[in-house]
Design a protein around this motif. Structure first.
Motif, PDB file in Angstrom:
ATOM      1  N   ASN A 118      55.215 -24.874 -13.128  1.00  0.00           N
ATOM      2  CA  ASN A 118      56.181 -25.303 -11.990  1.00  0.00           C
ATOM      3  C   ASN A 118      55.865 -26.824 -12.095  1.00  0.00           C
ATOM      4  OD1 ASN A 118      57.602 -25.772  -9.778  1.00  0.00           O
ATOM      5  ND2 ASN A 118      56.625 -24.268  -8.667  1.00  0.00           N
ATOM      6  N   PRO A 119      56.610 -27.617 -12.898  1.00  0.00           N
ATOM      7  CA  PRO A 119      56.271 -28.909 -13.012  1.00  0.00           C
ATOM      8  C   PRO A 119      56.829 -29.929 -11.724  1.00  0.00           C
ATOM      9  CG  PRO A 119      57.924 -28.227 -14.653  1.00  0.00           C
ATOM     10  CD  PRO A 119      57.423 -26.920 -13.913  1.00  0.00           C
ATOM     11  N   THR A 120      57.561 -29.152 -10.986  1.00  0.00           N
ATOM     12  CA  THR A 120      58.159 -30.151  -9.788  1.00  0.00           C
ATOM     13  C   THR A 120      58.252 -29.251  -8.643  1.00  0.00           C
ATOM     14  OG1 THR A 120      60.300 -29.632 -10.339  1.00  0.00           O
ATOM     15  CG2 THR A 120      59.570 -31.698 -11.192  1.00  0.00           C
ATOM     16  N   PRO A 121      56.954 -28.790  -8.160  1.00  0.00           N
ATOM     17  CA  PRO A 121      56.922 -27.975  -6.818  1.00  0.00           C
ATOM     18  C   PRO A 121      57.082 -28.759  -5.745  1.00  0.00           C
ATOM     19  CG  PRO A 121      54.672 -28.684  -7.616  1.00  0.00           C
ATOM     20  CD  PRO A 121      55.665 -29.076  -8.603  1.00  0.00           C
ATOM     21  N   THR A 122      57.486 -27.811  -4.735  1.00  0.00           N
ATOM     22  CA  THR A 122      57.680 -28.225  -3.455  1.00  0.00           C
ATOM     23  C   THR A 122      56.335 -28.044  -2.617  1.00  0.00           C
ATOM     24  OG1 THR A 122      58.125 -25.973  -2.684  1.00  0.00           O
ATOM     25  CG2 THR A 122      60.088 -27.235  -3.356  1.00  0.00           C
ATOM     26  N   ASP A 123      56.322 -28.597  -1.483  1.00  0.00           N
ATOM     27  CA  ASP A 123      55.107 -28.659  -0.567  1.00  0.00           C
ATOM     28  C   ASP A 123      54.641 -27.092  -0.613  1.00  0.00           C
ATOM     29  OD1 ASP A 123      54.474 -31.063  -0.253  1.00  0.00           O
ATOM     30  OD2 ASP A 123      55.276 -31.250   1.643  1.00  0.00           O
ATOM     31  N   GLU A 124      55.603 -26.275  -0.173  1.00  0.00           N
ATOM     32  CA  GLU A 124      55.431 -24.656   0.081  1.00  0.00           C
ATOM     33  C   GLU A 124      54.970 -24.211  -1.188  1.00  0.00           C
ATOM     34  OE1 GLU A 124      58.921 -22.672   1.801  1.00  0.00           O
ATOM     35  OE2 GLU A 124      58.741 -23.922   3.686  1.00  0.00           O
ATOM     36  N   GLU A 125      55.437 -24.385  -2.316  1.00  0.00           N
ATOM     37  CA  GLU A 125      54.846 -23.829  -3.409  1.00  0.00           C
ATOM     38  C   GLU A 125      53.606 -24.423  -4.090  1.00  0.00           C
ATOM     39  OE1 GLU A 125      59.160 -23.358  -6.062  1.00  0.00           O
ATOM     40  OE2 GLU A 125      58.306 -25.446  -5.985  1.00  0.00           O
ATOM     41  N   GLN A 141      45.022 -31.473   2.772  1.00  0.00           N
ATOM     42  CA  GLN A 141      46.176 -32.580   2.731  1.00  0.00           C
ATOM     43  C   GLN A 141      46.221 -33.508   1.300  1.00  0.00           C
ATOM     44  OE1 GLN A 141      44.161 -32.434   5.391  1.00  0.00           O
ATOM     45  NE2 GLN A 141      45.623 -32.077   7.140  1.00  0.00           N
ATOM     46  N   ASN A 142      44.811 -33.918   0.970  1.00  0.00           N
ATOM     47  CA  ASN A 142      44.904 -34.640  -0.298  1.00  0.00           C
ATOM     48  C   ASN A 142      44.786 -33.995  -1.449  1.00  0.00           C
ATOM     49  OD1 ASN A 142      44.616 -37.018   1.363  1.00  0.00           O
ATOM     50  ND2 ASN A 142      42.638 -37.363   1.474  1.00  0.00           N
ATOM     51  N   ILE A 143      44.386 -32.698  -1.383  1.00  0.00           N
ATOM     52  CA  ILE A 143      44.683 -31.747  -2.610  1.00  0.00           C
ATOM     53  C   ILE A 143      46.197 -31.635  -2.743  1.00  0.00           C
ATOM     54  CG2 ILE A 143      44.248 -29.383  -3.475  1.00  0.00           C
ATOM     55  CD1 ILE A 143      41.626 -29.470  -1.788  1.00  0.00           C
ATOM     56  N   VAL A 144      46.921 -31.419  -1.811  1.00  0.00           N
ATOM     57  CA  VAL A 144      48.504 -31.224  -1.833  1.00  0.00           C
ATOM     58  C   VAL A 144      48.951 -32.522  -2.505  1.00  0.00           C
ATOM     59  CG1 VAL A 144      50.549 -30.929  -0.780  1.00  0.00           C
ATOM     60  CG2 VAL A 144      48.475 -29.679  -0.250  1.00  0.00           C
ATOM     61  N   LYS A 145      48.520 -33.701  -1.807  1.00  0.00           N
ATOM     62  CA  LYS A 145      48.990 -35.062  -2.591  1.00  0.00           C
ATOM     63  C   LYS A 145      48.627 -35.280  -3.736  1.00  0.00           C
ATOM     64  CE  LYS A 145      48.851 -37.641   1.940  1.00  0.00           C
ATOM     65  NZ  LYS A 145      47.987 -38.594   2.711  1.00  0.00           N
ATOM     66  N   ALA A 146      47.667 -34.661  -4.339  1.00  0.00           N
ATOM     67  CA  ALA A 146      47.017 -34.654  -5.644  1.00  0.00           C
ATOM     68  C   ALA A 146      47.788 -34.099  -6.486  1.00  0.00           C
ATOM     69  CB  ALA A 146      45.529 -34.280  -5.661  1.00  0.00           C
ATOM     70  N   VAL A 147      48.148 -32.759  -6.180  1.00  0.00           N
ATOM     71  CA  VAL A 147      49.066 -31.967  -6.953  1.00  0.00           C
ATOM     72  C   VAL A 147      50.459 -32.591  -7.342  1.00  0.00           C
ATOM     73  CG1 VAL A 147      50.235 -29.585  -7.164  1.00  0.00           C
ATOM     74  CG2 VAL A 147      47.726 -29.764  -6.213  1.00  0.00           C
ATOM     75  N   HIS A 148      50.946 -33.161  -6.279  1.00  0.00           N
ATOM     76  CA  HIS A 148      52.252 -33.833  -6.316  1.00  0.00           C
ATOM     77  C   HIS A 148      52.061 -35.143  -7.407  1.00  0.00           C
ATOM     78  CE1 HIS A 148      54.735 -31.461  -3.829  1.00  0.00           C
ATOM     79  NE2 HIS A 148      53.940 -31.564  -2.792  1.00  0.00           N
ATOM     80  N   ARG A 149      50.969 -35.804  -7.097  1.00  0.00           N
ATOM     81  CA  ARG A 149      50.786 -36.980  -8.094  1.00  0.00           C
ATOM     82  C   ARG A 149      50.617 -36.388  -9.496  1.00  0.00           C
ATOM     83  NH1 ARG A 149      51.860 -41.445 -10.190  1.00  0.00           N
ATOM     84  NH2 ARG A 149      50.038 -42.765 -10.624  1.00  0.00           N
ATOM     85  N   ALA A 150      49.835 -35.419  -9.690  1.00  0.00           N
ATOM     86  CA  ALA A 150      49.630 -35.083 -10.852  1.00  0.00           C
ATOM     87  C   ALA A 150      50.938 -34.528 -11.576  1.00  0.00           C
ATOM     88  CB  ALA A 150      48.532 -33.708 -11.096  1.00  0.00           C
ATOM     89  N   ALA A 151      51.942 -33.767 -10.795  1.00  0.00           N
ATOM     90  CA  ALA A 151      53.178 -33.769 -11.381  1.00  0.00           C
ATOM     91  C   ALA A 151      53.768 -34.980 -11.765  1.00  0.00           C
ATOM     92  CB  ALA A 151      53.878 -33.023 -10.314  1.00  0.00           C
ATOM     93  N   GLU A 152      53.795 -35.995 -10.937  1.00  0.00           N
ATOM     94  CA  GLU A 152      54.263 -37.156 -11.539  1.00  0.00           C
ATOM     95  C   GLU A 152      53.649 -37.865 -12.795  1.00  0.00           C
ATOM     96  OE1 GLU A 152      53.741 -39.971  -8.235  1.00  0.00           O
ATOM     97  OE2 GLU A 152      55.201 -38.942  -6.763  1.00  0.00           O
ATOM     98  N   LEU A 153      52.505 -37.659 -12.883  1.00  0.00           N
ATOM     99  CA  LEU A 153      51.768 -38.235 -13.850  1.00  0.00           C
ATOM    100  C   LEU A 153      52.185 -37.356 -15.495  1.00  0.00           C
ATOM    101  CD1 LEU A 153      48.419 -38.732 -12.428  1.00  0.00           C
ATOM    102  CD2 LEU A 153      49.877 -40.740 -13.201  1.00  0.00           C
TER     103      LEU A 153
END
Length: 158
Positions: A118-125, A141-153
């Motif tokens: 799931n390369p572009t997940p929502t917060d719920e996902e 909170q920062n783990i969720v941010k890190a997952v989104h940042r990892a998706a960007e990277l």
């Protein structure tokens, strides 16, 4: 009774002899010297021991080593190229997605597989994707941010 097994760990074939009841987490840590895999609850609840088995997250504290003979295991030590960090590791560092670090190897393995699927997940996902891993320090909170940042990277690297 001892069993000789071969595991492909982080891309390298490794042979070892283990008792039938040796857990994969203990095999990795004690027999193969890969101490990045942590053991928390030893009941499969916390996710600290999560590794990738043929690319899929599994609880190594619930998996007998003899059952994965011939299979590919990726531990936290194998997530990145030699001397570098994977996008997921970089994101956790950038976003302060860890504090004590005990749960981090399990999160890194879980998130690596999650973002592959799931390369572009929502917060719920993201919350659902990491729900099997427990952290007692961060508040998530920062783990969720890190997952989104990892998706960007990951997207930047593609």
């Amino acid at each position: 009774m001892e069993h000789e097994i071969t595991l492909i760990v982080n891309g390298t074939a490794m042979r070892t002899t283990v008792p039938a009841r040796r857990l994969l987490s203990d095999c990795l840590r004690h027999d193969l010297g890969l101490t990045g895999t942590h053991v928390g609850c030893e009941h499969g609840v916390c996710g600290c021991c999560t590794v990738l088995l043929d690319g899929e997250p599994v609880r190594s504290c619930l998996t007998f080593a003899v059952t994965v003979d011939g299979h590919e295991i990726t531990t936290v030590e194998g997530l990145a190229p030699e001397g570098g960090l994977s996008p997921v590791q970089r994101a956790f560092a950038e976003c302060h997605g860890l504090q004590c670090g005990f749960c981090t190897p399990g999160f890194l393995c879980t998130v690596t597989a999650f973002l592959r699927d799931n390369p572009t997940p929502t917060d719920e996902e993201v919350l659902e994707g990491i729900s099997g891993n427990l952290c007692r320090c961060t508040g998530y909170q920062n783990i969720v941010k890190a997952v989104h940042r990892a998706a960007e990277l990951r997207a930047e690297e593609a």
